[in-house]
Write an enzyme that holds these catalytic residues in place. Structure first.
Site, PDB file in Angstrom:
ATOM      1  N   ASN A  11       0.807  -1.240   0.000  1.00 37.30           N
ATOM      2  CA  ASN A  11       0.000   0.000   0.000  1.00 37.30           C
ATOM      3  C   ASN A  11       0.832   1.278   0.000  1.00 37.30           C
ATOM      4  O   ASN A  11       0.282   2.373  -0.113  1.00 37.30           O
ATOM      5  CB  ASN A  11      -1.008   0.024   1.171  1.00 37.30           C
ATOM      6  CG  ASN A  11      -1.985  -1.122   1.094  1.00 37.30           C
ATOM      7  OD1 ASN A  11      -2.610  -1.318   0.055  1.00 37.30           O
ATOM      8  ND2 ASN A  11      -2.093  -1.912   2.153  1.00 37.30           N
ATOM      9  N   ASN A  74      10.504  -0.375   5.193  1.00 30.66           N
ATOM     10  CA  ASN A  74       9.207  -0.082   5.781  1.00 30.66           C
ATOM     11  C   ASN A  74       8.308  -1.255   5.379  1.00 30.66           C
ATOM     12  O   ASN A  74       7.782  -1.278   4.265  1.00 30.66           O
ATOM     13  CB  ASN A  74       8.629   1.232   5.251  1.00 30.66           C
ATOM     14  CG  ASN A  74       7.289   1.561   5.905  1.00 30.66           C
ATOM     15  OD1 ASN A  74       6.688   0.710   6.567  1.00 30.66           O
ATOM     16  ND2 ASN A  74       6.824   2.787   5.717  1.00 30.66           N
ATOM     17  N   ALA A  77       2.113  -3.019   6.615  1.00 32.64           N
ATOM     18  CA  ALA A  77       1.281  -3.904   7.457  1.00 32.64           C
ATOM     19  C   ALA A  77       1.975  -5.226   7.787  1.00 32.64           C
ATOM     20  O   ALA A  77       1.672  -5.854   8.808  1.00 32.64           O
ATOM     21  CB  ALA A  77      -0.056  -4.168   6.770  1.00 32.64           C
ATOM     22  N   GLU A  98      14.405  -0.445  10.518  1.00 33.34           N
ATOM     23  CA  GLU A  98      12.954  -0.489  10.262  1.00 33.34           C
ATOM     24  C   GLU A  98      12.413   0.940  10.312  1.00 33.34           C
ATOM     25  O   GLU A  98      12.740   1.700  11.223  1.00 33.34           O
ATOM     26  CB  GLU A  98      12.290  -1.345  11.352  1.00 33.34           C
ATOM     27  CG  GLU A  98      10.776  -1.394  11.246  1.00 33.34           C
ATOM     28  CD  GLU A  98      10.156  -2.140  12.426  1.00 33.34           C
ATOM     29  OE1 GLU A  98      10.868  -2.875  13.149  1.00 33.34           O
ATOM     30  OE2 GLU A  98       8.945  -1.963  12.630  1.00 33.34           O
ATOM     31  N   HIS A 100       8.954   3.631   9.828  1.00 29.39           N
ATOM     32  CA  HIS A 100       7.522   3.895   9.658  1.00 29.39           C
ATOM     33  C   HIS A 100       7.300   5.386   9.535  1.00 29.39           C
ATOM     34  O   HIS A 100       7.897   6.173  10.289  1.00 29.39           O
ATOM     35  CB  HIS A 100       6.713   3.353  10.843  1.00 29.39           C
ATOM     36  CG  HIS A 100       6.870   1.878  10.989  1.00 29.39           C
ATOM     37  ND1 HIS A 100       6.242   0.994  10.144  1.00 29.39           N
ATOM     38  CD2 HIS A 100       7.634   1.139  11.818  1.00 29.39           C
ATOM     39  CE1 HIS A 100       6.603  -0.232  10.470  1.00 29.39           C
ATOM     40  NE2 HIS A 100       7.458  -0.171  11.476  1.00 29.39           N
TER      41      HIS A 100
HETATM   42  C1  DQA Z   1       3.327   2.086   8.262  1.00 27.74           C
HETATM   43  C2  DQA Z   1       2.564   1.719   9.547  1.00 27.74           C
HETATM   44  C3  DQA Z   1       1.842   0.378   9.387  1.00 27.74           C
HETATM   45  O1  DQA Z   1       1.143   0.055  10.581  1.00 27.74           O
HETATM   46  C4  DQA Z   1       0.846   0.438   8.250  1.00 27.74           C
HETATM   47  O2  DQA Z   1       0.255  -0.815   8.054  1.00 27.74           O
HETATM   48  C5  DQA Z   1       1.454   0.968   6.995  1.00 27.74           C
HETATM   49  C6  DQA Z   1       2.418   2.056   7.046  1.00 27.74           C
HETATM   50  C7  DQA Z   1       3.962   3.480   8.344  1.00 27.74           C
HETATM   51  O3  DQA Z   1       4.841   3.767   7.523  1.00 27.74           O
HETATM   52  O4  DQA Z   1       3.569   4.295   9.187  1.00 27.74           O
HETATM   53  O5  DQA Z   1       1.055   0.564   5.891  1.00 27.74           O
HETATM   54  O6  DQA Z   1       4.381   1.146   8.092  1.00 27.74           O
END
Ligand code: DQA
Length: 151
Positions: A11, A74, A77, A98, A100
């Site tokens: 996504n 990243n 999910a 990692e 986010h």
């Molecule tokens: C994410 C946080 C995840 O929980 C979520 O599912 C994402 C994006 C972030 O970059 O904040 O798709 O990895």
């Protein structure tokens, strides 16, 4: 020049239009351009890839062995579900950060669990595009220190 593989999970190809209040308005292309520019300034060349498929991410992590010095990921999910990505990172043994965009600890409870954090050098969460910039800087600093120590 260090070689850093940047992986974006499911996504994240929709960035720019996806839940803008959480993830911002920049597209993945724009974010990758920022990462590439910062990386070059820091002395690293990056290759950035995105997939909605867990299997692609696992394969790319496996293939990184011998081709890259570090991984910035990243997992989106899959952070909260994927033992396969965790195992692939353990198998390649490359230093990993990692990332986010959002602060996963301020959101729904299910986002607080990361299967990746325990096998990463560290986790950067909550700074939007800057999370990637900080991750690239941190991983290059780590590689530089490791290289200096082995001399
Ligand atoms: C994410 C946080 C995840 O929980 C979520 O599912 C994402 C994006 C972030 O970059 O904040 O798709 O990895």
């Amino acid at each position: 020049m260090f070689r850093v593989l940047v992986l974006h999970g499911p996504n994240l190809n929709l960035l720019g239009t996806r839940e803008e209040s959480i993830y911002g308005t920049q597209t993945l292309g724009e974010i990758n351009a920022t990462i590439e520019k910062i990386a070059l300034e820091e002395g690293a060349r990056v290759e950035a890839k995105q997939s909605n498929s867990e299997g692609d991410l696992v394969t790319w992590i496996q293939e990184a062995h011998g081709c890259f010095d570090a991984i910035v990921i990243n997992p989106a999910a899959y952070t909260h579900t994927s033992i396969a990505i965790r195992d692939a990172l353990l198998a390649t043994g490359l230093p990993t950060v990692e990332v986010h965009l959002s602060n996963i600890y301020r959101r729904e409870g299910f986002r607080r669990r990361s299967f990746i954090a325990g096998v990463a050098l560290g986790q950067i969460s909550g700074f939007g595009v800057q999370s990637y910039v900080l991750a690239v800087k941190a991983v290059v600093a780590h590689l530089t220190n490791t290289e200096a120590r082995s001399r």
